[in-house]
Design a protein around this motif. Structure first.
Motif: not given
Length: 88
Positions: A60-61, A63-65, A70, A73, A75-76
């Motif tokens: 989950s980390y 993923k977006e937000d 989601n 992401d 960038e994450r």
């Protein structure tokens, strides 16, 4: 080995919750098996967790937000992998 386990996984209370460092150390100090963190790793805690654990499951980390349903992401992912690559 206990039930022919190959690794042990330490997790937080629920999806995305940080794994207790005390629990992680306790498990690591009492097994010959690799210990993997199963939840809660992020940019802020990756260094301290990966100094103890052999690896981590990250969902989950990344993923977006930080919301598991989601999209990923990018960038994450890049930020976390920069930290991981410096440690490895």
């Amino acid at each position: 080995m206990f039930f022919d386990a190959d690794i042990l996984i330490a997790t937080g209370s629920r999806t995305g919750d940080e794994t207790s460092l005390d629990e992680l150390v306790g498990i690591s100090n009492n097994t010959q098996l690799p210990v993997i963190v199963g939840s809660g790793i992020n940019d802020d805690n990756a260094k301290k967790i990966l100094e103890i654990a052999s690896g981590a499951v990250v969902g989950s980390y990344l993923k977006e937000d930080g919301v598991w349903w989601n999209p990923v992401d990018v960038e994450r992912v890049k930020r976390l992998m920069d930290i991981v690559n410096k440690l490895r």
